[in-house]
Structure formats: structure tokens, C-alpha cells
Design a protein around this motif. Structure first.
Motif, PDB file in Angstrom:
ATOM      1  N   ASP A  16      -8.711   4.156  -1.278  1.00 25.65           N
ATOM      2  CA  ASP A  16      -9.271   4.713  -2.511  1.00 25.65           C
ATOM      3  C   ASP A  16      -9.999   3.644  -3.320  1.00 25.65           C
ATOM      4  O   ASP A  16     -11.074   3.899  -3.882  1.00 25.65           O
ATOM      5  CB  ASP A  16      -8.168   5.338  -3.368  1.00 25.65           C
ATOM      6  N   ILE A  34      -6.734   9.043  -0.550  1.00 22.45           N
ATOM      7  CA  ILE A  34      -6.080   8.830   0.755  1.00 22.45           C
ATOM      8  C   ILE A  34      -4.887   7.893   0.585  1.00 22.45           C
ATOM      9  O   ILE A  34      -3.745   8.266   0.807  1.00 22.45           O
ATOM     10  CB  ILE A  34      -7.088   8.284   1.775  1.00 22.45           C
ATOM     11  N   ASN A  35      -5.144   6.659   0.236  1.00 24.65           N
ATOM     12  CA  ASN A  35      -4.108   5.704  -0.140  1.00 24.65           C
ATOM     13  C   ASN A  35      -4.784   4.642  -0.998  1.00 24.65           C
ATOM     14  O   ASN A  35      -6.009   4.616  -1.122  1.00 24.65           O
ATOM     15  CB  ASN A  35      -3.366   5.115   1.075  1.00 24.65           C
ATOM     16  N   THR A  36      -4.005   3.763  -1.605  1.00 20.76           N
ATOM     17  CA  THR A  36      -4.559   2.876  -2.624  1.00 20.76           C
ATOM     18  C   THR A  36      -5.637   1.953  -2.071  1.00 20.76           C
ATOM     19  O   THR A  36      -6.695   1.769  -2.688  1.00 20.76           O
ATOM     20  CB  THR A  36      -3.442   2.045  -3.280  1.00 20.76           C
ATOM     21  N   ASN A  69       0.819  -1.218   0.000  1.00 20.91           N
ATOM     22  CA  ASN A  69       0.000   0.000   0.000  1.00 20.91           C
ATOM     23  C   ASN A  69       0.849   1.262   0.000  1.00 20.91           C
ATOM     24  O   ASN A  69       0.359   2.349   0.298  1.00 20.91           O
ATOM     25  CB  ASN A  69      -0.934  -0.001   1.219  1.00 20.91           C
ATOM     26  N   ALA A  70       2.114   1.129  -0.341  1.00 19.73           N
ATOM     27  CA  ALA A  70       3.000   2.297  -0.337  1.00 19.73           C
ATOM     28  C   ALA A  70       2.808   3.120  -1.606  1.00 19.73           C
ATOM     29  O   ALA A  70       2.555   2.594  -2.679  1.00 19.73           O
ATOM     30  CB  ALA A  70       4.453   1.845  -0.224  1.00 19.73           C
ATOM     31  N   GLY A  71       2.931   4.418  -1.457  1.00 20.26           N
ATOM     32  CA  GLY A  71       2.879   5.304  -2.607  1.00 20.26           C
ATOM     33  C   GLY A  71       1.479   5.518  -3.154  1.00 20.26           C
ATOM     34  O   GLY A  71       0.493   5.056  -2.596  1.00 20.26           O
ATOM     35  N   LYS A  72       1.397   6.242  -4.264  1.00 18.40           N
ATOM     36  CA  LYS A  72       0.126   6.568  -4.897  1.00 18.40           C
ATOM     37  C   LYS A  72      -0.114   5.654  -6.104  1.00 18.40           C
ATOM     38  O   LYS A  72       0.819   5.078  -6.658  1.00 18.40           O
ATOM     39  CB  LYS A  72       0.123   8.020  -5.358  1.00 18.40           C
ATOM     40  N   ASN A  73      -1.362   5.541  -6.498  1.00 19.04           N
ATOM     41  CA  ASN A  73      -1.703   4.787  -7.696  1.00 19.04           C
ATOM     42  C   ASN A  73      -2.633   5.638  -8.543  1.00 19.04           C
ATOM     43  O   ASN A  73      -3.794   5.851  -8.192  1.00 19.04           O
ATOM     44  CB  ASN A  73      -2.371   3.462  -7.327  1.00 19.04           C
ATOM     45  N   GLU A  92      -6.754   6.264  -8.342  1.00 16.10           N
ATOM     46  CA  GLU A  92      -7.222   7.628  -8.074  1.00 16.10           C
ATOM     47  C   GLU A  92      -8.170   8.093  -9.178  1.00 16.10           C
ATOM     48  O   GLU A  92      -9.172   8.756  -8.905  1.00 16.10           O
ATOM     49  CB  GLU A  92      -6.029   8.581  -7.943  1.00 16.10           C
ATOM     50  N   THR A 120      -3.031   2.292   6.618  1.00 16.89           N
ATOM     51  CA  THR A 120      -1.884   3.170   6.417  1.00 16.89           C
ATOM     52  C   THR A 120      -1.002   2.615   5.298  1.00 16.89           C
ATOM     53  O   THR A 120      -1.265   1.544   4.749  1.00 16.89           O
ATOM     54  CB  THR A 120      -1.043   3.282   7.704  1.00 16.89           C
ATOM     55  N   GLU A 121       0.079   3.332   4.984  1.00 17.99           N
ATOM     56  CA  GLU A 121       1.019   2.850   3.975  1.00 17.99           C
ATOM     57  C   GLU A 121       1.667   1.540   4.404  1.00 17.99           C
ATOM     58  O   GLU A 121       2.152   0.781   3.563  1.00 17.99           O
ATOM     59  CB  GLU A 121       2.097   3.902   3.702  1.00 17.99           C
TER      60      GLU A 121
END
Length: 235
Positions: A103, A98-100, A28-32, A36, A180-181
Motif C-alpha cells: 500500500d 493489500i498490506n502495508t 508487515n503484519a496487520g493493517k495500517n 491505507e 506478504t505479512e
């Protein structure tokens, strides 16, 4: 980790169904950007769908409002999570990324007009997590709070041990177990009923496919109802 729903919950909501997607080893790290974009598309479609309408009067929300009444909760005072989300969007307030994991759950929730919660299973205080009726000694930590608050007996809740993770069934999650990440072992829960079972299964399939594609790890699906009240979250 076992997820369960107790008999006393089904006594109050006999036609309840819980679609399940668990992921072990998620990243779950970073953006996707694709997730989004999916979230933004779902927000835009809901904004258009509810334009000029009073959200609480829409037919797809009536089973949730009736279920709240059956568990002793006034739906005008405590809105089901999906009604609250739709009301926010209908007012033009949107939904931030928020996070992948979060989202993805929100995007599918909005697409199918159904409440979908995401829970970090590594934060549970024992080897079980489920929906039950609250008892004396249960406590809840609201968002932003530093002290736990008591929960009166008799409320339908999501719980692990004596720690309540979501109050009034699908009303509000607390501060514990946030995604969380660092989250790698988690469970999506799609709350619904016999009458929208087809949508539950469609949403579950889409969630599972997208989770496998974008989160990685091992994905497992399940369904809980009064005939099958337990689910093992790992293969």
C-alpha cells in the motif's frame, strides 16, 4: 544482497535511473490505517487528475512509452506498470488495500506518477537481484500459474538467477517474491529517467521516511544509473 543493472540495459535505455529504498527487519503484519488513508487519497487525486483525459497521451508517461519502444516492446500492447495503474484508476476501478508495504509503494507511486515495485529479498535464489537482458534458460511464473514459462532471450527483465521476477522491464511482476505479512527484508525500486530525476529523489525520500516510521527496521537508500550500476541493500 546486491542489486544491479547491467551495461546492456543502459545501452538500450542510457538515461535510466533507479531510485532504491531497502528495508531490513520490516514489520508487515496487520493493517495500517494511516497508510491505507494515504493510498485512498492518492487514488482520489489521480482519479480527478485523469478525469476526461486519455492516460497514454499524458506527458509524464511518454518517457516510459518511449523506453518500451527502445527495448523492443509495443507500449500499446504491454503497458508500463504505472500506465496500467493509472488507466485502472481513470476508469473508476480504484486500488484496494493489500498490506502495508504494498500500500505504501502504491500510494507513493500514484502520488508521483511513477512505477514503484516492491520485492521480497529473502525469496531470491542467490545473493543478487537485478535488471538485465534475458538469456536462454530463463523462466517466469505468472500470477495464478502452476508451471513456469520460458522467456525468450533479449528481453529486459528483473531477475534472480534464471528466475525472472518482472517481465518486459516494468510490465508485470510474477508469482514469486510477492510481498506478504511475513516479508521483513524488501526493496522498493522507483524506475525513471534523467528527466524526472527530481521526482525520483522526492519519491525516494518520502518512501524512506514513511518506511522507517511505519515498517521499522533499518532503511537504506540508493540510486543506480549508468555511472553506478550496483547497490548493496544492507548497511
Amino acid at each position: 544482497m546486491k542489486f544491479y543493472v547491467t551495461e546492456d540495459v543502459f545501452a538500450k535505455i542510457p538515461d535510466a535511473k533507479f531510485g532504491l529504498v531497502s528495508v531490513k527487519g520490516a514489520n508487515n503484519a496487520g493493517k495500517n490505517s494511516e497508510i491505507e488513508a494515504f493510498l485512498q487519497e492518492s487514488v482520489e487525486k489521480c482519479t480527478e487528475f485523469y478525469s476526461g483525459k486519455k492516460v497514454k497521451n499524458e506527458p509524464e508517461l511518454q518517457p516510459y512509452r518511449e523506453a518500451f519502444r527502445n527495448i523492443g516492446v509495443n507500449p500499446n500492447r504491454y503497458m508500463c506498470a504505472i500506465e496500467a495503474l493509472m488507466t485502472r484508476i481513470a476508469k473508476g476501478q480504484g486500488m484496494p488495500a493489500i498490506n502495508t508495504i504494498v500500500d505504501l509503494g502504491n500510494a507513493v507511486s500514484l502520488k508521483y506518477h511513477m512505477p514503484i515495485g516492491a520485492h521480497d529479498l529473502d525469496t531470491m535464489i542467490d545473493d543478487a537481484f537485478g535488471v538485465r537482458v534475458s538469456v536462454e534458460g530463463d523462466t517466469f511464473l505468472p500470477f495464478g500459474a502452476e508451471e513456469r514459462e520460458p522467456v525468450e532471450p533479449g528481453e529486459v527483465v528483473y531477475a534472480t538467477g534464471s528466475h525472472i521476477r518482472t517481465r518486459r522491464w516494468t510490465w508485470r511482476q510474477g508469482n514469486e517474491g510477492m510481498i506478504t505479512e511475513d516479508t521483513s527484508h524488501m526493496l522498493y525500486i522507483i524506475d525513471g529517467f534523467e528527466e524526472n530525476l527530481d521526482q525520483i529523489l522526492e519519491a525516494r525520500t518520502e518512501l524512506a521516511e514513511l518506511a522507517e516510521k511505519y515498517l521499522g527496521g533499518t532503511v537504506k537508500i540508493g540510486l543506480i544509473d549508468k555511472e553506478n550500476m550496483e547497490f548493496e541493500t544492507e548497511l
